[in-house]
Design a protein around this motif. Structure first.
Motif, PDB file in Angstrom:
ATOM      1  N   THR A 136     -66.871  83.129 -45.689  1.00 42.39           N
ATOM      2  CA  THR A 136     -68.283  83.032 -46.078  1.00 42.39           C
ATOM      3  C   THR A 136     -69.050  82.081 -45.176  1.00 42.39           C
ATOM      4  N   LYS A 137     -68.321  81.234 -44.448  1.00 39.89           N
ATOM      5  CA  LYS A 137     -68.955  80.254 -43.564  1.00 39.89           C
ATOM      6  C   LYS A 137     -68.840  80.661 -42.094  1.00 39.89           C
ATOM      7  N   GLY A 138     -68.523  81.935 -41.861  1.00 37.44           N
ATOM      8  CA  GLY A 138     -68.533  82.442 -40.498  1.00 37.44           C
ATOM      9  C   GLY A 138     -67.191  82.483 -39.806  1.00 37.44           C
ATOM     10  N   ALA A 139     -66.169  81.857 -40.387  1.00 38.11           N
ATOM     11  CA  ALA A 139     -64.825  81.891 -39.798  1.00 38.11           C
ATOM     12  C   ALA A 139     -64.058  83.034 -40.465  1.00 38.11           C
ATOM     13  N   LYS A 140     -64.295  84.244 -39.985  1.00 36.63           N
ATOM     14  CA  LYS A 140     -63.846  85.442 -40.689  1.00 36.63           C
ATOM     15  C   LYS A 140     -62.405  85.835 -40.391  1.00 36.63           C
ATOM     16  N   ASP A 141     -61.774  85.181 -39.436  1.00 31.02           N
ATOM     17  CA  ASP A 141     -60.424  85.599 -39.054  1.00 31.02           C
ATOM     18  C   ASP A 141     -59.361  84.557 -39.393  1.00 31.02           C
ATOM     19  N   VAL A 142     -59.630  83.723 -40.407  1.00 35.21           N
ATOM     20  CA  VAL A 142     -58.651  82.729 -40.839  1.00 35.21           C
ATOM     21  C   VAL A 142     -57.779  83.351 -41.927  1.00 35.21           C
ATOM     22  N   ALA A 143     -56.590  83.783 -41.552  1.00 39.88           N
ATOM     23  CA  ALA A 143     -55.653  84.344 -42.525  1.00 39.88           C
ATOM     24  C   ALA A 143     -55.048  83.218 -43.353  1.00 39.88           C
ATOM     25  N   PRO A 144     -54.581  83.502 -44.577  1.00 45.47           N
ATOM     26  CA  PRO A 144     -53.959  82.455 -45.398  1.00 45.47           C
ATOM     27  C   PRO A 144     -52.851  81.699 -44.674  1.00 45.47           C
ATOM     28  N   ARG A 170     -72.305  72.135 -29.429  1.00 46.33           N
ATOM     29  CA  ARG A 170     -71.071  72.703 -29.990  1.00 46.33           C
ATOM     30  C   ARG A 170     -70.397  73.630 -28.976  1.00 46.33           C
ATOM     31  N   LYS A 171     -71.200  74.447 -28.346  1.00 44.68           N
ATOM     32  CA  LYS A 171     -70.634  75.358 -27.337  1.00 44.68           C
ATOM     33  C   LYS A 171     -70.051  74.575 -26.165  1.00 44.68           C
ATOM     34  N   LYS A 172     -70.719  73.481 -25.786  1.00 42.05           N
ATOM     35  CA  LYS A 172     -70.209  72.653 -24.693  1.00 42.05           C
ATOM     36  C   LYS A 172     -68.870  72.026 -25.064  1.00 42.05           C
ATOM     37  N   VAL A 173     -68.730  71.595 -26.317  1.00 44.69           N
ATOM     38  CA  VAL A 173     -67.462  71.008 -26.768  1.00 44.69           C
ATOM     39  C   VAL A 173     -66.330  72.020 -26.612  1.00 44.69           C
ATOM     40  N   LEU A 174     -66.567  73.257 -27.050  1.00 33.10           N
ATOM     41  CA  LEU A 174     -65.538  74.293 -26.933  1.00 33.10           C
ATOM     42  C   LEU A 174     -65.228  74.609 -25.473  1.00 33.10           C
ATOM     43  N   GLU A 175     -66.260  74.631 -24.655  1.00 32.59           N
ATOM     44  CA  GLU A 175     -66.042  74.885 -23.228  1.00 32.59           C
ATOM     45  C   GLU A 175     -65.240  73.758 -22.584  1.00 32.59           C
ATOM     46  N   MET A 176     -65.502  72.514 -23.008  1.00 33.88           N
ATOM     47  CA  MET A 176     -64.738  71.379 -22.497  1.00 33.88           C
ATOM     48  C   MET A 176     -63.275  71.460 -22.913  1.00 33.88           C
ATOM     49  N   ALA A 177     -63.040  71.915 -24.129  1.00 29.45           N
ATOM     50  CA  ALA A 177     -61.663  72.052 -24.599  1.00 29.45           C
ATOM     51  C   ALA A 177     -60.867  72.925 -23.641  1.00 29.45           C
ATOM     52  N   VAL A 178     -61.465  74.039 -23.236  1.00 24.20           N
ATOM     53  CA  VAL A 178     -60.792  74.971 -22.332  1.00 24.20           C
ATOM     54  C   VAL A 178     -60.716  74.400 -20.915  1.00 24.20           C
ATOM     55  N   LYS A 179     -61.820  73.850 -20.437  1.00 23.73           N
ATOM     56  CA  LYS A 179     -61.877  73.334 -19.066  1.00 23.73           C
ATOM     57  C   LYS A 179     -60.843  72.241 -18.831  1.00 23.73           C
ATOM     58  N   TYR A 180     -60.676  71.346 -19.817  1.00 28.93           N
ATOM     59  CA  TYR A 180     -59.779  70.206 -19.645  1.00 28.93           C
ATOM     60  C   TYR A 180     -58.468  70.359 -20.423  1.00 28.93           C
ATOM     61  N   ASN A 181     -58.286  71.530 -21.053  1.00 34.95           N
ATOM     62  CA  ASN A 181     -57.078  71.781 -21.851  1.00 34.95           C
ATOM     63  C   ASN A 181     -56.852  70.641 -22.852  1.00 34.95           C
ATOM     64  N   ALA A 197     -65.946  78.583 -36.350  1.00 30.22           N
ATOM     65  CA  ALA A 197     -66.643  79.863 -36.398  1.00 30.22           C
ATOM     66  C   ALA A 197     -67.132  80.291 -35.012  1.00 30.22           C
ATOM     67  N   LEU A 198     -67.444  79.310 -34.157  1.00 31.02           N
ATOM     68  CA  LEU A 198     -67.944  79.610 -32.813  1.00 31.02           C
ATOM     69  C   LEU A 198     -66.831  79.875 -31.806  1.00 31.02           C
ATOM     70  N   SER A 199     -65.598  79.513 -32.157  1.00 31.53           N
ATOM     71  CA  SER A 199     -64.519  79.542 -31.163  1.00 31.53           C
ATOM     72  C   SER A 199     -64.260  80.940 -30.607  1.00 31.53           C
ATOM     73  N   GLY A 200     -64.573  81.976 -31.384  1.00 30.56           N
ATOM     74  CA  GLY A 200     -64.375  83.335 -30.886  1.00 30.56           C
ATOM     75  C   GLY A 200     -65.252  83.675 -29.704  1.00 30.56           C
ATOM     76  N   SER A 201     -66.355  82.936 -29.536  1.00 29.67           N
ATOM     77  CA  SER A 201     -67.277  83.213 -28.431  1.00 29.67           C
ATOM     78  C   SER A 201     -66.902  82.468 -27.157  1.00 29.67           C
ATOM     79  N   VAL A 202     -65.890  81.594 -27.245  1.00 29.38           N
ATOM     80  CA  VAL A 202     -65.425  80.841 -26.068  1.00 29.38           C
ATOM     81  C   VAL A 202     -63.941  81.134 -25.896  1.00 29.38           C
ATOM     82  N   PRO A 203     -63.594  82.101 -25.059  1.00 33.14           N
ATOM     83  CA  PRO A 203     -62.192  82.505 -24.907  1.00 33.14           C
ATOM     84  C   PRO A 203     -61.268  81.329 -24.600  1.00 33.14           C
ATOM     85  N   GLY A 204     -60.158  81.284 -25.325  1.00 31.03           N
ATOM     86  CA  GLY A 204     -59.174  80.236 -25.105  1.00 31.03           C
ATOM     87  C   GLY A 204     -59.367  78.993 -25.936  1.00 31.03           C
ATOM     88  N   SER A 205     -60.520  78.865 -26.626  1.00 28.39           N
ATOM     89  CA  SER A 205     -60.792  77.618 -27.348  1.00 28.39           C
ATOM     90  C   SER A 205     -60.094  77.545 -28.711  1.00 28.39           C
TER      91      SER A 205
END
Length: 398
Positions: free
Chosen positions: A84-92, A186-197, A221-229
């Motif tokens: 309901t909060k946008g994270a639609k692919d979190v399985a139990p 937020r998008k920059k944070v996710l991009e940094m995660a990938v850039k710097y592992n 919820a945004l992580s799907g838009s930043v591959p690898g994050s």
């Protein structure tokens, strides 16, 4: 013969906030110090019905030992709640239930931090996080924050320089800052995660407590838009601020290897979160009462936040500066010292206690380079009239 305590205890001290509570027994004192939800907001009837339903449907599951990963019906309900909060692919199976999100932070410390490891946190950040990570020997690096959350340009410089084990953030209505990280950042944070592992930890106990427009989607919820994050992200959630802290129900979403180690460490500490509390929470979520509960809480807290902002402007004027929060439980303010007014929040706190009002000075919320002019006010547990009176007392103390 004196006890020989573990060396790790040399890195921490008791909570400044808990110590402050010892001063609050004075009759008539108005407290803006705690970070608690208002007990008047608890849906007692709904929780009572959920308890009864848990005992009626599956008494054995509610009262017996349970799986360390969590009570399966609750994991299913939390999966749906996250959707309901946008994270639609979190399985139990992608989440484990923790004893409050506080335990999730402790498990991260146990699983990830070796003595001397560097961890980046916001400056300021949640006091218990500083204590927890230091207990496991982390060297904490402080990333500056403004009204839009952590300054991502500065954060990137710190990541590049220090190569931290992970970065800990409260992106939405942070404690104590009240800040909301912008969508761009937020998008920059996710991009940094990938850039710097680099692993990013998102703590989100306040994200549902917004006052008007909903905040930007969570990092999860945004992580799907930043591959690898997604594999470089940990999300911690809690029912404490929106339903009841007494239930002690939180959860952690992370990659399988981290969850497996967290489950192993949790087995050593508490075996599992209370199955009765989990079964009650599961029934509550299943009953569909949460949306109405949240709507009520948002309305009440929004009114109190407006009242506090207006009162601070009226009573303290240019002696204080702050950003009006768009959600959460806190105001983060800074003394300016203008007009010869007090500029040290520790001294201001002492004067405030003498006037019958309490708040928390900001210095303990910094892992490094504390700003002694800052302080935190919570509007959650005082009604509008008490807020007006309490801030008027602050005006006398300044």
């Amino acid at each position: 013969m004196p006890l020989q305590f573990a060396d790790r205890l040399n890195n921490v001290e008791t909570s400044a906030i808990r110590e402050l509570f010892k001063l609050l027994g004075k009759p008539g004192i108005i407290s803006f110090a705690g970070g608690f939800p208002d007990p008047a907001m608890f849906d007692v009837e709904g929780i009572k019905q959920a308890c009864a339903q848990a005992l009626a449907e599956e008494p054995g599951g509610a009262l017996q030992y349970g799986a360390t990963e969590g009570y399966q019906p609750l994991r299913e309900q939390l999966s749906a709640f996250m959707a309901t909060k946008g994270a639609k692919d979190v399985a139990p199976d992608n989440l484990i239930v923790t004893t409050g999100s506080q335990q999730a932070l402790d498990l991260l410390g146990k699983c990830l931090i070796s003595p001397g490891d560097k961890v980046i946190v916001e400056g300021p950040t949640f006091l218990a996080t500083i204590q927890c990570f230091r207990l496991y020997g982390a060297e904490l690096i402080s990333a500056p924050v403004d009204g839009n959350g952590v300054k991502t340009d500065e954060l990137e410089k710190l990541i590049a320089e220090h190569k931290p084990k992970f970065v800990y953030l409260i992106p939405t209505f942070g404690n104590p800052s009240g800040a909301m990280l912008s969508l761009e950042r937020r998008k920059k944070v996710l991009e940094m995660a990938v850039k710097y592992n680099t692993l990013m930890v998102e703590d989100d106990p306040y994200g549902d407590l917004y006052f008007g427009e909903a905040p930007p989607p969570s990092l999860l919820a945004l992580s799907g838009s930043v591959p690898g994050s997604r594999d470089l992200l940990v999300h911690c959630g809690s029912l404490s601020k929106v339903l009841s802290p007494g239930l002690r129900v939180g959860w952690m979403i992370a990659q399988p290897a981290l969850l497996a180690n967290a489950v192993m460490c949790k087995q050593f500490s508490d075996a599992h979160t209370s199955t009765f509390a989990q079964a009650t929470a599961a029934q509550y979520l299943k009953a569909g009462r949460m949306p109405a509960t949240l709507a009520n809480v948002r309305k009440v807290y929004a009114e109190r936040a407006r009242a506090m902002g207006d009162a601070l402007t009226r009573e303290l004027g240019d002696a204080v500066e702050f950003t009006q929060p768009a959600g959460g439980l806190f105001f983060w303010a800074r003394l300016t010292g203008k007009g010869g007014k007090v500029s040290d929040a520790g001294e201001f706190a002492k004067r405030a206690i003498e006037q019958g009002v309490a708040f928390v000075p900001g210095a303990p919320f910094f892992a490094a380079n504390p700003d002694v002019a800052t302080f935190r006010l919570s509007f959650a547990t005082a009604d509008v009239e008490k807020i007006k009176e309490g801030v008027a007392r602050l005006g006398k103390a300044i």
